[in-house]
Design a protein around this motif. Structure first.
Motif, PDB file in Angstrom:
ATOM      1  N   THR A  90       1.001  -1.064   0.116  1.00  0.00           N
ATOM      2  CA  THR A  90       0.243  -0.087   0.018  1.00  0.00           C
ATOM      3  C   THR A  90       0.715   1.264   0.297  1.00  0.00           C
ATOM      4  O   THR A  90       0.694   2.122  -0.503  1.00  0.00           O
ATOM      5  N   LEU A  93       2.349   1.743  -3.393  1.00  0.00           N
ATOM      6  CA  LEU A  93       1.181   2.083  -4.330  1.00  0.00           C
ATOM      7  C   LEU A  93       1.097   3.605  -4.054  1.00  0.00           C
ATOM      8  O   LEU A  93       0.794   4.599  -5.140  1.00  0.00           O
ATOM      9  N   VAL A  94       0.765   4.156  -2.910  1.00  0.00           N
ATOM     10  CA  VAL A  94       0.768   5.695  -2.463  1.00  0.00           C
ATOM     11  C   VAL A  94       1.623   6.478  -2.995  1.00  0.00           C
ATOM     12  O   VAL A  94       1.540   7.401  -3.553  1.00  0.00           O
ATOM     13  N   LEU A  96       3.827   5.817  -5.569  1.00  0.00           N
ATOM     14  CA  LEU A  96       3.759   5.737  -6.845  1.00  0.00           C
ATOM     15  C   LEU A  96       2.422   6.670  -7.702  1.00  0.00           C
ATOM     16  O   LEU A  96       2.685   7.369  -8.360  1.00  0.00           O
ATOM     17  N   THR A  97       1.194   6.692  -6.618  1.00  0.00           N
ATOM     18  CA  THR A  97       0.250   7.565  -7.053  1.00  0.00           C
ATOM     19  C   THR A  97       0.679   8.874  -6.854  1.00  0.00           C
ATOM     20  O   THR A  97       0.351   9.699  -7.851  1.00  0.00           O
ATOM     21  N   LEU A  98       1.133   9.265  -5.785  1.00  0.00           N
ATOM     22  CA  LEU A  98       1.590  10.776  -5.653  1.00  0.00           C
ATOM     23  C   LEU A  98       2.605  11.179  -6.631  1.00  0.00           C
ATOM     24  O   LEU A  98       2.356  12.113  -7.243  1.00  0.00           O
ATOM     25  N   MET A 100       2.925  10.253  -9.745  1.00  0.00           N
ATOM     26  CA  MET A 100       2.362  10.147 -11.037  1.00  0.00           C
ATOM     27  C   MET A 100       1.364  11.348 -11.019  1.00  0.00           C
ATOM     28  O   MET A 100       1.294  12.176 -12.095  1.00  0.00           O
ATOM     29  N   TYR A 101       0.292  11.635  -9.902  1.00  0.00           N
ATOM     30  CA  TYR A 101      -0.640  12.653 -10.327  1.00  0.00           C
ATOM     31  C   TYR A 101       0.010  14.118  -9.690  1.00  0.00           C
ATOM     32  O   TYR A 101      -0.805  14.965 -10.061  1.00  0.00           O
ATOM     33  N   THR A 102       1.118  14.101  -9.185  1.00  0.00           N
ATOM     34  CA  THR A 102       2.009  15.397  -9.067  1.00  0.00           C
ATOM     35  C   THR A 102       2.793  15.602 -10.077  1.00  0.00           C
ATOM     36  O   THR A 102       3.410  16.435 -10.151  1.00  0.00           O
ATOM     37  N   GLN A 105       7.251  12.203 -11.921  1.00  0.00           N
ATOM     38  CA  GLN A 105       7.736  10.788 -12.192  1.00  0.00           C
ATOM     39  C   GLN A 105       9.184  10.928 -12.866  1.00  0.00           C
ATOM     40  O   GLN A 105       9.587   9.872 -13.127  1.00  0.00           O
TER      41      GLN A 105
END
Length: 129
Positions: A90, A93-94, A96-98, A100-102, A105
């Motif tokens: 988890t 994933l958090v 990677l998500t942060l 990606m969405y900010t 990357q």
């Protein structure tokens, strides 16, 4: 062994093998990038996620295919191992998500100032007095 057990064994095996292959590829990537002294934070987060996911798949094998006795210690160990593996997955994933969405990357860590036995900040303080 029921059909569900067979399907799960196949799915767990494929997931585990793919995760190990990806970790091996990322290890080779990191070895090459460390020689260049620049590492991608996104790839580092992906490596962390895959490592946690691989541990999770190993624990899933252990839980699913261990003898189903009433050993409280074994059950507790399996539960704790699953919780640690799930938390790592988890967290990966958090991260990677942060990233990606900010749109972060493409962040890199430059390791050129870090050398064995040398303080990377020693040069910046020598002329400030």
């Amino acid at each position: 062994m029921s059909i569900i057990d067979i399907v799960l064994l196949i799915a767990y095996s494929i997931s585990f093998i793919c995760a190990l292959l990806l970790i091996a590829a990322l290890f080779l990537y990191f070895r090459k990038r460390l020689r260049a002294r620049v590492v991608s934070l996104f790839m580092l987060a992906a490596f962390f996620f895959l490592g946690a996911y691989t541990v999770k798949m190993a624990v899933a094998f252990w839980i699913r295919f261990s003898t189903s006795g009433s050993d409280a210690v074994l059950s507790s160990l399996q539960s704790e191992a699953w919780a640690i593996a799930q938390t790592g997955t988890t967290l990966g994933l958090v991260i990677l998500t942060l990233l990606m969405y900010t749109k972060r990357q493409d962040l890199f860590v430059v390791l050129s100032g870090i050398r064995k036995g040398r303080n990377p900040h020693a040069d910046s303080n020598s002329g400030s007095k």
